[in-house]
Write a protein that holds these residues in place. Structure first.
Motif, short mmCIF file in Angstrom:
data_model
loop_
_atom_site.label_atom_id
_atom_site.label_comp_id
_atom_site.label_asym_id
_atom_site.label_seq_id
_atom_site.Cartn_x
_atom_site.Cartn_y
_atom_site.Cartn_z
N MET A 108 0.82 -1.21 0.00
CA MET A 108 0.00 0.00 0.00
C MET A 108 0.86 1.26 0.00
SD MET A 108 -3.16 -0.61 -0.37
CE MET A 108 -2.70 -1.96 -1.43
N THR A 109 2.10 1.12 0.52
CA THR A 109 3.04 2.25 0.46
C THR A 109 3.31 2.64 -0.99
OG1 THR A 109 4.11 1.57 2.51
CG2 THR A 109 5.37 3.00 1.06
N GLN A 110 3.57 1.62 -1.83
CA GLN A 110 3.82 1.88 -3.24
C GLN A 110 2.56 2.41 -3.92
OE1 GLN A 110 5.57 -2.27 -3.49
NE2 GLN A 110 6.79 -1.23 -5.04
N VAL A 111 1.42 1.86 -3.55
CA VAL A 111 0.16 2.31 -4.15
C VAL A 111 -0.08 3.77 -3.81
CG1 VAL A 111 -2.35 2.02 -4.13
CG2 VAL A 111 -0.86 0.02 -4.21
N GLN A 112 0.23 4.17 -2.57
CA GLN A 112 0.05 5.57 -2.18
C GLN A 112 0.95 6.49 -3.00
OE1 GLN A 112 -2.04 7.20 -0.16
NE2 GLN A 112 -3.16 5.28 0.09
N GLN A 113 2.19 6.04 -3.26
CA GLN A 113 3.08 6.84 -4.11
C GLN A 113 2.50 6.97 -5.51
OE1 GLN A 113 6.87 4.89 -3.94
NE2 GLN A 113 7.31 5.52 -1.85
N ALA A 114 1.93 5.86 -6.00
CA ALA A 114 1.32 5.90 -7.33
C ALA A 114 0.12 6.83 -7.36
CB ALA A 114 0.90 4.48 -7.74
N LEU A 115 -0.66 6.86 -6.30
CA LEU A 115 -1.83 7.73 -6.26
C LEU A 115 -1.42 9.21 -6.24
CD1 LEU A 115 -4.19 5.84 -3.78
CD2 LEU A 115 -4.25 5.87 -6.27
N ALA A 116 -0.31 9.49 -5.53
CA ALA A 116 0.19 10.87 -5.52
C ALA A 116 0.63 11.28 -6.93
CB ALA A 116 1.35 11.01 -4.53
N ALA A 117 1.31 10.36 -7.64
CA ALA A 117 1.72 10.65 -9.01
C ALA A 117 0.50 10.73 -9.93
CB ALA A 117 2.68 9.57 -9.51
N ALA A 118 -0.49 9.86 -9.69
CA ALA A 118 -1.70 9.86 -10.53
C ALA A 118 -2.45 11.18 -10.40
CB ALA A 118 -2.59 8.69 -10.14
N LYS A 119 -2.47 11.73 -9.21
CA LYS A 119 -3.15 13.01 -9.00
C LYS A 119 -2.54 14.09 -9.89
CE LYS A 119 -4.42 16.32 -5.39
NZ LYS A 119 -4.30 16.67 -3.96
N ARG A 120 -1.23 14.09 -10.01
CA ARG A 120 -0.54 15.08 -10.83
C ARG A 120 -0.78 14.82 -12.33
NH1 ARG A 120 3.85 17.67 -9.34
NH2 ARG A 120 5.07 16.78 -11.03
N VAL A 121 -0.76 13.55 -12.73
CA VAL A 121 -0.99 13.23 -14.13
C VAL A 121 -2.42 13.57 -14.54
CG1 VAL A 121 -1.09 11.37 -15.83
CG2 VAL A 121 0.79 11.45 -14.19
N PHE A 122 -3.38 13.23 -13.67
CA PHE A 122 -4.78 13.50 -14.00
C PHE A 122 -5.10 14.99 -13.96
CE2 PHE A 122 -5.80 8.98 -12.57
CZ PHE A 122 -5.81 8.52 -13.88
N GLU A 123 -4.33 15.75 -13.18
CA GLU A 123 -4.48 17.21 -13.25
C GLU A 123 -4.14 17.71 -14.65
OE1 GLU A 123 -2.06 18.86 -10.21
OE2 GLU A 123 -3.50 18.50 -8.59
N LEU A 124 -3.12 17.09 -15.26
CA LEU A 124 -2.77 17.44 -16.63
C LEU A 124 -3.85 16.97 -17.61
CD1 LEU A 124 -0.68 18.41 -18.79
CD2 LEU A 124 0.26 16.10 -18.73
N LEU A 125 -4.30 15.72 -17.44
CA LEU A 125 -5.30 15.16 -18.35
C LEU A 125 -6.64 15.87 -18.23
CD1 LEU A 125 -4.57 11.33 -18.04
CD2 LEU A 125 -4.07 12.81 -19.99
N ASP A 126 -6.91 16.44 -17.05
CA ASP A 126 -8.20 17.11 -16.82
C ASP A 126 -8.19 18.57 -17.27
OD1 ASP A 126 -9.28 14.82 -15.80
OD2 ASP A 126 -8.87 15.33 -13.71
N GLN A 127 -7.02 19.06 -17.67
CA GLN A 127 -6.99 20.43 -18.17
C GLN A 127 -7.83 20.53 -19.44
OE1 GLN A 127 -5.59 23.27 -16.95
NE2 GLN A 127 -5.04 22.11 -15.12
#
Length: 586
Positions: free
Chosen positions: A306-325
């Protein structure tokens, strides 16, 4: 949970691979769950034979071990095949995500990049997507799913052995879930801060690489090192906070629960044994211990992952901020430029929507004319070019080409018959040919050579062993500024645009090269509308129309002779440049 659902939706792109991989893994896990049952039968058979004083036939033992090893090998093959297939699937999903981020980035309006460092955008498209791939898709598909299936199989086996033990173990599920939710809520913001610090590091390095010459010229190396140290310290501190929080919250709760359950089972067996009521055989005891370990060990692994998953979710938030522009809303209609007449009709424009950079700009350019824009820095020259290319749209007024309002047509078609040469030309990694043709299928090597020769780049080709196939490094750093500009001119000419934009294109070129370009431009301007943003007024003396801009307004308009005769701003700028060159203005 929204991010998890959104990421999980990507599995639909590879649902066939996911389904086959899961079937293989389910088969492997089913075999692994059955193996302790199979082993317990032999244990009970041996125990019974020992008590009875008899011997187990050698053939029976050989048969048992043969079946046992066969199941182990089959389990290995199925596990390996399933894991490889799922990993291949996750790699393909990662490629899909990177492609989406890269393609979406190119559809964003130019205004999105105005305040975004290149390093931060690159981090989201490349680094963050890689973190999502390795820490979510790979972990989720290859580890979380496998361990979850193992937990289900182990619990089913325990329920078959003793329903009361299985029912008692259900009480532990809410404890583990509550602990994991608490962990996720606390570690999430820490992960986000760490990814942001990492992005700042990338941005700092990218900026330094782009401006390394300026840094060294002005002796600012120590300042840049100190600034980088501050960003690096911020990243280190975010890592420390993450490690401390992770170590504090992810201690082995499931391991503790497993030991407590084993203790309770053994205590119950011991009590029954002391009462001479042996409720479990030795084989059953073996199975219980095996399955309890199989139940809790995967839970331990899931919690750790879950530690790795949390890191992925933090990265996903940044990527989806780009995709949601939001992308630029574009029209379906395509514009075909024929005469290349240009009209600016009372155009006003502000980058922020409030402070107008251009104010009531009105002028017309006829087919084949050369129009020059002059004025001091910040007067609005480049803004007019940005509007013509539809990098931005004006808040007031209309821009028409051949009498058609360009806002009514899609941007790609508006730009298709336009060419531009910038003040600071940008060359891509590749060859001279690829930089001139921009890899357009309709531009042959012969056309590339002709364009280069027309703009005066013949001597450049002559000194290169590989000619137009000579390699070009990033930004053309192995070429002089004049050579880069010549290639940029050839790029514009090879595409044979109907409208040619020269944005102070001769300001970085020496006098000899400038004369070559001016001669070439006289040849290719026939039948082509040209707009020149000029710094050197000597290069626009033959312009059909000159617009003098000041603070976003047209203050003078006319040709070279009429503006000199008027004795206004243009005449003053021309006089100053002539005197600077050591001559006398007419």
């Amino acid at each position: 949970m929204k991010l998890v659902k959104r990421l999980s939706a990507y599995f639909i792109y590879e649902w066939q691979s996911l389904l086959i991989g899961l079937l293989l893994l389910v088969s492997a896990i089913a075999i692994s769950v059955y193996l302790p049952m199979f082993a317990s039968k032999l244990i009970d058979r041996l125990t019974h034979a020992y008590r009875e004083g008899s011997q187990v036939p050698l053939a029976e033992l050989t048969q048992f071990f043969g079946i046992y090893m066969g199941l182990q090998i089959l389990n290995l093959i199925l596990s390996f095949s399933g894991a490889v297939l799922l990993r291949h699937m996750t790699n393909r999903i990662g490629k899909i995500l990177r492609d989406q981020a890269h393609a979406h980035m190119q559809k964003l309006p130019v205004s999105y990049f105005d305040d975004k460092p290149a390093g931060k955008v690159a981090t989201r498209v490349v680094n963050d997507t890689e973190v999502i791939l390795n820490n979510f898709f790979a972990v989720f598909a290859n580890n979380v799913l496998i361990n979850a299936l193992t937990v289900i199989g182990a619990y089913w086996a325990i329920a078959r052995i003793n329903g009361w033990i299985a029912l008692a173990l259900l009480v532990l599920i809410p404890i583990i879930i509550l602990w994991q939710l608490t962990y996720s809520r606390i570690i999430g913001p820490v992960n986000t801060a760490m990814r942001e610090s990492y992005s700042n590091l990338n941005s700092h390095v990218a900026e330094l690489v782009n401006g390394i010459g300026i840094v060294q010229i002005f002796g600012r190396q120590k300042y840049m090192v100190d600034a980088y140290d501050q960003d690096n310290d911020a990243y280190l501190n975010s890592q420390k906070k993450y490690l401390f929080t992770d170590a504090f919250l992810s201690w082995n709760l499931s391991e503790l629960l497993k030991n407590l359950v084993l203790f309770a089972i053994m205590a119950m067996i011991g009590i029954r044994f002391n009462q001479r009521i042996l409720g479990f055989s030795v084989g059953v005891i073996y199975m219980l211990i095996n399955y309890v370990s199989r139940l809790f060990d995967p839970i331990t692994m899931i919690v750790r992952m879950m530690t790795q998953v949390q890191q992925a979710l933090a990265a996903a938030k940044r990527v989806f901020e780009l995709l949601d522009q939001p992308v630029e809303v574009d029209q379906e209609a395509s514009l075909t430029i024929k005469q290349a007449d240009i009209d600016f009709d009372h155009v006003s424009f502000a980058y922020d929507g409030d402070n107008y950079i251009l104010k009531d700009i009105t002028f017309s350019v006829q087919e084949g004319q050369k129009v020059a824009l002059v004025g001091h820095t910040g007067s609005g020259k480049s803004s007019i070019i940005n509007l013509l290319f539809r990098f931005y749209d004006p808040q007031k007024g209309q821009i028409r080409i051949d009498g058609k309002v360009i806002q009514d047509y899609n941007r790609e078609s508006v730009r298709q018959d336009m060419g531009i040469v910038l003040q600071d030309p940008y060359l891509f990694t590749g060859t001279i040919a690829s930089n001139v043709s921009m890899n357009q299928a309709g531009i042959s090597d012969q056309m590339v050579e002709e364009a280069l020769i027309k703009v005066g780049a013949g001597p450049l080709l002559a000194k290169l062993d590989q000619g137009i196939q000579s390699p070009v490094v990033e930004k053309g750093q192995d070429l002089s500024s004049g050579e880069r500009q010549l290639i940029s001119f050839a790029r514009a000419l090879a595409s044979d645009p109907k409208i040619l934009i020269l944005d102070e294109a001769t300001s970085h070129i020496d006098t000899e090269t400038e004369s070559l370009i001016q001669h070439a431009m006289q040849v290719v301007q026939t039948g082509r509308t040209s707009i020149v943003v000029a710094h050197r007024l000597s290069t626009i003396m033959d312009a059909d129309l000159i617009l003098v801009l000041d603070q976003g307004e047209i203050v003078e308009l006319g040709n070279h002779r009429s503006l000199l005769a008027a004795g206004g701003s243009y005449a003053q700028m021309y006089q100053a440049q002539v005197e600077e060159a050591g001559g006398t203005a007419p």
